[in-house]
Design a protein around this motif. Structure first.
Motif, PDB file in Angstrom:
ATOM      1  N   ARG A  43       0.881  -1.157   0.163  1.00 44.78           N
ATOM      2  CA  ARG A  43       0.094  -0.040  -0.095  1.00 44.78           C
ATOM      3  C   ARG A  43       0.898   1.333   0.030  1.00 44.78           C
ATOM      4  O   ARG A  43       0.606   2.274  -0.733  1.00 44.78           O
ATOM      5  CB  ARG A  43      -0.854   0.020   1.226  1.00 44.78           C
ATOM      6  N   TYR A  46       2.147   1.711  -3.635  1.00 44.63           N
ATOM      7  CA  TYR A  46       1.070   2.224  -4.377  1.00 44.63           C
ATOM      8  C   TYR A  46       0.967   3.887  -4.129  1.00 44.63           C
ATOM      9  O   TYR A  46       0.781   4.144  -5.067  1.00 44.63           O
ATOM     10  CB  TYR A  46      -0.275   1.479  -3.992  1.00 44.63           C
ATOM     11  N   VAL A  89       4.706   3.505   7.965  1.00 43.59           N
ATOM     12  CA  VAL A  89       4.033   3.674   9.373  1.00 43.59           C
ATOM     13  C   VAL A  89       2.660   3.787   9.502  1.00 43.59           C
ATOM     14  O   VAL A  89       1.771   3.299   9.830  1.00 43.59           O
ATOM     15  CB  VAL A  89       4.541   4.775  10.203  1.00 43.59           C
ATOM     16  N   ASP A  90       1.965   4.891   8.504  1.00 38.71           N
ATOM     17  CA  ASP A  90       0.747   5.101   8.465  1.00 38.71           C
ATOM     18  C   ASP A  90       0.054   3.988   8.086  1.00 38.71           C
ATOM     19  O   ASP A  90      -1.126   3.758   8.326  1.00 38.71           O
ATOM     20  CB  ASP A  90       0.528   6.261   7.459  1.00 38.71           C
ATOM     21  N   GLN A  91       0.237   3.277   6.797  1.00 37.96           N
ATOM     22  CA  GLN A  91      -0.261   2.182   6.409  1.00 37.96           C
ATOM     23  C   GLN A  91      -0.444   1.023   7.233  1.00 37.96           C
ATOM     24  O   GLN A  91      -1.482   0.167   7.492  1.00 37.96           O
ATOM     25  CB  GLN A  91       0.198   1.644   5.191  1.00 37.96           C
ATOM     26  N   LEU A  93      -0.595   1.336  10.574  1.00 41.74           N
ATOM     27  CA  LEU A  93      -1.457   1.708  11.464  1.00 41.74           C
ATOM     28  C   LEU A  93      -2.897   1.599  10.965  1.00 41.74           C
ATOM     29  O   LEU A  93      -4.056   1.246  11.700  1.00 41.74           O
ATOM     30  CB  LEU A  93      -1.154   3.366  11.821  1.00 41.74           C
ATOM     31  N   ARG A  94      -3.076   1.886   9.736  1.00 47.49           N
ATOM     32  CA  ARG A  94      -4.374   1.724   9.122  1.00 47.49           C
ATOM     33  C   ARG A  94      -4.840   0.362   9.272  1.00 47.49           C
ATOM     34  O   ARG A  94      -6.006  -0.161   9.320  1.00 47.49           O
ATOM     35  CB  ARG A  94      -4.462   2.369   7.658  1.00 47.49           C
ATOM     36  N   ILE A  97      -6.095  -0.485  12.621  1.00 50.76           N
ATOM     37  CA  ILE A  97      -7.276   0.075  12.954  1.00 50.76           C
ATOM     38  C   ILE A  97      -8.498  -0.862  12.200  1.00 50.76           C
ATOM     39  O   ILE A  97      -9.240  -1.277  12.659  1.00 50.76           O
ATOM     40  CB  ILE A  97      -7.581   1.506  12.428  1.00 50.76           C
ATOM     41  N   GLU A 100      -8.911  -3.905  13.944  1.00 51.98           N
ATOM     42  CA  GLU A 100      -9.779  -3.984  15.049  1.00 51.98           C
ATOM     43  C   GLU A 100     -11.239  -3.601  14.672  1.00 51.98           C
ATOM     44  O   GLU A 100     -12.097  -3.901  15.447  1.00 51.98           O
ATOM     45  CB  GLU A 100      -9.231  -2.861  16.151  1.00 51.98           C
ATOM     46  N   THR A 101     -11.544  -2.826  13.578  1.00 53.24           N
ATOM     47  CA  THR A 101     -12.885  -2.401  13.373  1.00 53.24           C
ATOM     48  C   THR A 101     -13.537  -2.989  12.160  1.00 53.24           C
ATOM     49  O   THR A 101     -14.563  -2.588  11.700  1.00 53.24           O
ATOM     50  CB  THR A 101     -12.781  -0.892  13.268  1.00 53.24           C
ATOM     51  N   ILE A 104     -16.956  -4.864  12.619  1.00 48.22           N
ATOM     52  CA  ILE A 104     -17.815  -3.782  12.696  1.00 48.22           C
ATOM     53  C   ILE A 104     -18.312  -2.961  11.505  1.00 48.22           C
ATOM     54  O   ILE A 104     -19.401  -2.759  11.475  1.00 48.22           O
ATOM     55  CB  ILE A 104     -17.502  -2.748  13.913  1.00 48.22           C
ATOM     56  N   ARG A 105     -17.414  -2.521  10.600  1.00 49.59           N
ATOM     57  CA  ARG A 105     -17.725  -1.904   9.723  1.00 49.59           C
ATOM     58  C   ARG A 105     -18.584  -2.508   8.491  1.00 49.59           C
ATOM     59  O   ARG A 105     -19.811  -2.271   8.403  1.00 49.59           O
ATOM     60  CB  ARG A 105     -16.581  -1.312   8.963  1.00 49.59           C
ATOM     61  N   VAL A 133     -14.789  -9.843  15.294  1.00 49.01           N
ATOM     62  CA  VAL A 133     -13.230  -9.148  15.014  1.00 49.01           C
ATOM     63  C   VAL A 133     -12.394  -9.895  14.589  1.00 49.01           C
ATOM     64  O   VAL A 133     -12.128 -10.907  14.999  1.00 49.01           O
ATOM     65  CB  VAL A 133     -12.758  -8.312  16.052  1.00 49.01           C
TER      66      VAL A 133
ATOM     67  N   ARG B  25     -14.074   1.136  23.034  1.00 47.96           N
ATOM     68  CA  ARG B  25     -13.924   0.496  21.751  1.00 47.96           C
ATOM     69  C   ARG B  25     -13.790   1.239  20.612  1.00 47.96           C
ATOM     70  O   ARG B  25     -14.469   2.305  20.254  1.00 47.96           O
ATOM     71  CB  ARG B  25     -14.943  -0.609  21.552  1.00 47.96           C
ATOM     72  N   LEU B  26     -12.891   1.085  19.629  1.00 41.79           N
ATOM     73  CA  LEU B  26     -12.708   1.700  18.501  1.00 41.79           C
ATOM     74  C   LEU B  26     -13.865   1.403  17.412  1.00 41.79           C
ATOM     75  O   LEU B  26     -14.133   0.450  17.252  1.00 41.79           O
ATOM     76  CB  LEU B  26     -11.492   1.562  17.825  1.00 41.79           C
ATOM     77  N   LEU B  27     -14.408   2.471  16.807  1.00 40.66           N
ATOM     78  CA  LEU B  27     -15.586   2.259  15.524  1.00 40.66           C
ATOM     79  C   LEU B  27     -14.561   2.657  14.617  1.00 40.66           C
ATOM     80  O   LEU B  27     -13.484   3.291  14.319  1.00 40.66           O
ATOM     81  CB  LEU B  27     -16.464   3.051  16.025  1.00 40.66           C
ATOM     82  N   PRO B  28     -15.107   2.107  13.230  1.00 43.50           N
ATOM     83  CA  PRO B  28     -14.228   2.359  12.026  1.00 43.50           C
ATOM     84  C   PRO B  28     -14.166   3.760  11.858  1.00 43.50           C
ATOM     85  O   PRO B  28     -14.979   4.463  11.792  1.00 43.50           O
ATOM     86  CB  PRO B  28     -15.291   1.636  11.107  1.00 43.50           C
ATOM     87  N   TYR B  31      -8.092   8.114   8.416  1.00 38.46           N
ATOM     88  CA  TYR B  31      -7.398   9.149   8.837  1.00 38.46           C
ATOM     89  C   TYR B  31      -6.379   9.573   7.827  1.00 38.46           C
ATOM     90  O   TYR B  31      -5.979   8.888   6.837  1.00 38.46           O
ATOM     91  CB  TYR B  31      -6.760   9.048  10.210  1.00 38.46           C
ATOM     92  N   ARG B  33      -3.060  12.901   7.604  1.00 38.21           N
ATOM     93  CA  ARG B  33      -2.360  13.875   8.032  1.00 38.21           C
ATOM     94  C   ARG B  33      -2.654  15.107   7.588  1.00 38.21           C
ATOM     95  O   ARG B  33      -2.902  15.313   6.509  1.00 38.21           O
ATOM     96  CB  ARG B  33      -0.768  13.487   7.817  1.00 38.21           C
ATOM     97  N   ASP B  44     -17.543   6.548   7.647  1.00 38.70           N
ATOM     98  CA  ASP B  44     -18.309   6.130   6.895  1.00 38.70           C
ATOM     99  C   ASP B  44     -19.377   7.040   6.754  1.00 38.70           C
ATOM    100  O   ASP B  44     -20.366   7.158   5.840  1.00 38.70           O
ATOM    101  CB  ASP B  44     -18.684   4.485   6.757  1.00 38.70           C
ATOM    102  N   LEU B  89     -23.978   1.317  16.502  1.00 37.10           N
ATOM    103  CA  LEU B  89     -23.940   0.508  15.581  1.00 37.10           C
ATOM    104  C   LEU B  89     -25.193   0.848  15.054  1.00 37.10           C
ATOM    105  O   LEU B  89     -25.349   0.814  13.635  1.00 37.10           O
ATOM    106  CB  LEU B  89     -23.885  -0.881  15.702  1.00 37.10           C
ATOM    107  N   PRO B 455      -3.173   7.728  -7.939  1.00 28.67           N
ATOM    108  CA  PRO B 455      -1.881   8.546  -7.611  1.00 28.67           C
ATOM    109  C   PRO B 455      -1.740   9.525  -8.892  1.00 28.67           C
ATOM    110  O   PRO B 455      -1.202  10.677  -8.767  1.00 28.67           O
ATOM    111  CB  PRO B 455      -0.765   7.656  -7.282  1.00 28.67           C
TER     112      PRO B 455
END
Lengths: 139, 499
Positions: A43, A46, A89-91, A93-94, A97, A100-101, A104-105, A133, B25-28, B31, B33, B44, B89, B455
């Motif tokens: 990523r 890309y 690092v950002d990818q 972390l994404r 996340i 973890e989520t 749920i999404r 999860v 708890r994190l939700l989706p 992010y 910079r 979403d 949710l 890109p």
């Protein structure tokens, strides 16, 4: 592409921490896949593929990838390497996340668009075990 | 338990509603910079929040303190929950459904390309018009009738019927026939109809105006700016395009009302030097809005090279200058709106979706374009591409295919699959995803692939830049600018908004 460790001036100060070297007009980086997953590396590649030609290959050491970035326009290779490193690092972390989520999404989208109640009483459990999860995104 | 005993019991103590421990708890969310020490978070449902690097790190490591100023904001916007999953949710699902409401009910916008004939020779024309006298490029009544049948198979309650060309007023008999036929059919169908004619206004007669007034037909025209610019962009015999257009605007505004006539501009290389003058021309003509549009890479815009004449960055510089001028006008008391910013701000600041196809995901269900020859496309750009000889986005033909074949066929399915922005590389992680779209035809045209390479995508670069600019104004703009942008999003004028 040979692995000529002619470390560029700008990165020499961190060369003991980060294996980054100059390869002609390209910059090469060695990425440990036990730190950054393969998906994060791809990523990040890309996201830089608009400004750089990118080549990824298995590294010479186990569990390492080599990434070569050749800017399409003249650019400071140190800056390109730094941008890639931050993007990595950002990818990562994404992906963390998402892991973890992500479930749920999917639940939210299913509940929003399908007719039916996808939320079980256990949905109130914050532990995560009942929300299904998964390690989504990691590969 | 009786209601009375419930009342006597009273409320539970506050602690009953507070979480038992400090966990959350994190939700989706996604992010991006934002400068050196700020991060833009979005989810979403289109909610957004700015946090610092330290706050993001604490958030994802589950150590964000409840006393942190961002905690309640992030909780209210559903980036985290500390009170269970079911309620957030449910709320997120409701918000998501609202954002995707355009998917419900099928196509609302039905474009009837009644003719390819046109009396103008615009260098940036996207639809490959033909000269006026070639009537074989007119839609036949038989084709039009089949298109109407197909339109009424669509389950959408609200149907917007837009007549396009070429110049549809050159084929006004068919426009009249279609409006009357659709109205007659609607006595049974009982849909909410809206008619729009997209016209250069040059052929406009009093008889046409009377018909438009009697049948509540809106007129949408092209006005590129001051006379010299408009005439240069839109040549016609007699070099009187501007004179005819503004005369038509005046007559139409008088006959139909100012709110029944709208105009759009297209940015050419020549336009780039005149952002203020173009906006001022719209104000002078009595319009209350302007849609600042770049050239689309279709039709004559490609053949003349007009589409390639300026880079996206030049358009963005023009856009920002024009938007600054619009804001300055409002500051001086002139109520005036930029439409593209408004479409994006609605997505950023309200729970609602927009009908604008270029900012939708997925694409393929909201619009139907019926070409003069009966060919059906899921986007207007698809038929523009077909006029260039590429029928990749042709769904079928009203004479050869039925509703199910056209709207459930492999072409639509491929279009839908390739335009779900949540799955596209480069988009799926982008914090601007809730506000953006995928535009598969644009990417097919410019990059040879419906998914495209973000890109290097001019579409991506334009939208990212405009969104960054708008978020910058929302974040760092003066109070007047922030209030103005909020009023555009809500549709409530600043004067009417409660202070």
């Amino acid at each position: 592409m040979s692995l000529n460790r002619d470390v560029t001036t700008g990165v020499r100060s961190i060369s003991t921490l980060a294996p980054i070297w100059k390869e002609g007009s390209a910059v090469g980086l060695e990425v440990a896949t036990n730190v950054f997953c393969r998906a994060s590396v791809l990523r990040a590649c890309y996201s830089l593929s608009g400004d750089c030609h990118v080549f990824v290959t298995e590294g010479t050491r186990p569990e390492h990838l080599h990434v070569f970035l050749r800017p399409k326009q003249p650019a400071q290779l140190e800056s390109v390497a730094g941008k890639f490193a931050n993007e990595l690092v950002d990818q990562e972390l994404r992906i963390s996340i998402l892991a973890e989520t992500g479930a749920i999404r999917e639940l939210i989208v299913a509940h929003a668009l399908a007719e039916g109640d996808f939320l079980s009483p256990e949905s109130d459990d914050l532990s995560g075990e009942n929300a299904g999860v998964s390690d989504q995104g990691r590969q | 338990m009786t209601p009375l005993s419930l009342l006597q019991q009273g409320f539970s103590p506050l602690t009953r509603y507070q979480p038992a421990d400090a966990s959350y708890r994190l939700l989706p969310f996604r992010y991006m910079r934002w400068g050196d020490d700020e991060i833009l978070l979005t989810n979403d449902a289109g909610e957004h929040a700015f946090v610092s690097n330290v706050q993001l790190a604490a958030l994802v490591q589950h150590r964000l303190d409840r006393e942190d100023p961002s905690f309640l904001d992030l909780k209210a916007k559903h980036f985290l929950t500390d009170t269970g999953l079911r309620v957030p949710l449910e709320l997120l699902a409701t918000k998501y459904r609202t954002k995707k409401a355009f998917l419900n009910g099928g196509a609302r916008l039905h474009l009837f390309v009644v003719t390819l004939r046109c009396d103008h020779s615009c260098r940036y024309c996207q639809v490959s018009r033909v000269s006026e006298d070639r009537e074989r490029y007119d839609m036949s009544q038989e084709t039009a009738a089949r298109a109407v049948d197909l339109m009424f198979r669509t389950p959408a309650q609200a149907l917007k019927v837009e007549f396009q060309g070429g110049e549809p007023l050159l084929c006004f008999d068919l426009v009249r026939w279609l409006v009357e036929r659709i109205e007659a059919r609607n006595l049974v169908e009982q849909r909410d109809l809206q008619f729009v004619v997209t016209t250069n206004l040059a052929p406009l007669t009093d008889e046409m105006l009377s018909f438009c007034r009697d049948h509540s037909v809106l007129l949408s025209t092209s006005l590129d700016g001051p006379e010299a610019l408009h005439n240069a962009n839109r040549p016609r015999p007699g070099r009187d395009a501007y004179a005819l257009t503004v005369a038509g605007i005046d007559r139409a505004q008088t006959a139909l009302g100012f709110d029944r006539v709208s105009a759009m501009m297209t940015t050419t290389r020549m336009s780039l030097a005149y952002p203020r003058e173009i906006v001022d021309e719209y104000v002078r003509r009595g319009f209350t809005s302007i849609f600042l549009r770049p050239i689309s890479p279709y039709g004559f815009a490609v053949r003349t090279g007009e589409a390639a004449k300026y880079e996206t960055d030049e358009f963005l510089k023009f856009y920002r200058a024009a938007l600054d001028h619009v804001i300055a006008l409002n500051r001086r008391g002139v109520s005036f709106v930029e439409v593209y910013a408004t479409l994006l701000l609605r997505k950023i600041l309200t729970p609602f979706a927009t009908a604008y196809v270029d900012l939708q995901s997925p694409v393929g269900t909201s619009v139907v374009a019926y070409n003069y020859d009966g060919d059906v496309y899921a986007t207007d750009e698809g038929r523009m591409l077909a006029a260039m000889g590429d029928t990749s986005f042709r769904l079928g033909n009203v004479h050869e295919h039925g509703y199910e074949e056209i709207f459930g066929g492999s072409k639509v399915q491929a279009l839908l699959r390739d335009s779900v922005i949540e799955t596209l590389p480069g988009c799926s992680d982008c914090a601007f995803l809730p506000y953006c779209g995928s535009d598969p035809v644009f990417h097919y045209r410019t990059q040879g692939d419906s998914i495209g390479h973000r890109p290097n995508s001019a579409f991506c670069h334009k939208n990212m830049s405009v969104l960054r600019h708008l978020f910058g104004l929302l974040r760092g703009g003066d109070p007047f600018t922030r209030a103005l942008l909020a009023s555009w999003a809500s549709g409530v004028s600043m004067e009417a908004a409660p202070s």
